[in-house]
Design a protein around this motif. Structure first.
Motif, PDB file in Angstrom:
ATOM      1  N   GLU A   1    -100.934 -31.539   2.157  1.00  0.00           N
ATOM      2  CA  GLU A   1    -101.383 -32.609   1.279  1.00  0.00           C
ATOM      3  C   GLU A   1    -101.071 -32.261  -0.177  1.00  0.00           C
ATOM      4  O   GLU A   1    -100.804 -33.127  -0.971  1.00  0.00           O
ATOM      5  N   ILE A   2    -101.148 -30.977  -0.493  1.00  0.00           N
ATOM      6  CA  ILE A   2    -100.851 -30.486  -1.834  1.00  0.00           C
ATOM      7  C   ILE A   2     -99.659 -29.548  -1.697  1.00  0.00           C
ATOM      8  O   ILE A   2     -99.625 -28.709  -0.812  1.00  0.00           O
TER       9      ILE A   2
ATOM     10  N   MET B   1     -98.146 -26.919  -6.732  1.00  0.00           N
ATOM     11  CA  MET B   1     -99.459 -27.372  -7.213  1.00  0.00           C
ATOM     12  C   MET B   1    -100.559 -26.377  -6.855  1.00  0.00           C
ATOM     13  O   MET B   1    -101.474 -26.154  -7.656  1.00  0.00           O
ATOM     14  N   LEU B   2    -100.491 -25.768  -5.676  1.00  0.00           N
ATOM     15  CA  LEU B   2    -101.495 -24.762  -5.305  1.00  0.00           C
ATOM     16  C   LEU B   2    -101.398 -23.534  -6.202  1.00  0.00           C
ATOM     17  O   LEU B   2    -102.418 -22.977  -6.620  1.00  0.00           O
TER      18      LEU B   2
END
Length: 72
Positions: A4-5, A9-10
């Motif tokens: 989902e991410i 981004m993480l």
């Protein structure tokens, strides 16, 4: 597992969390560093799992969380 991410981004989320925690502790805000460090380690573990899908999620998260907790 469908991400989902994204990986980037993480990683950004983990680095920003550590930066903000350091800033808050340096300026006198109350709070600790243990749970934010665990959160950042979890985010990095999920990113590692997305980069290397052969590593089980639990192993990746436990390894990065443990590494983050013992890093100086």
């Amino acid at each position: 597992m469908r991400p989902e991410i994204g990986v980037l981004m993480l990683i950004v989320l983990a680095l920003v969390k550590l930066l903000i925690t350091t800033l808050c502790l340096a300026t006198g805000w109350k709070g600790g560093y243990i749970f934010p460090t665990m959160f950042a380690g979890t985010a990095l573990g999920l990113a590692a799992h997305l980069i290397f899908p052969n590593i089980p999620v639990a192993v990746a998260v436990a390894a990065t969380m443990g590494g983050a907790m013992v890093a100086p």
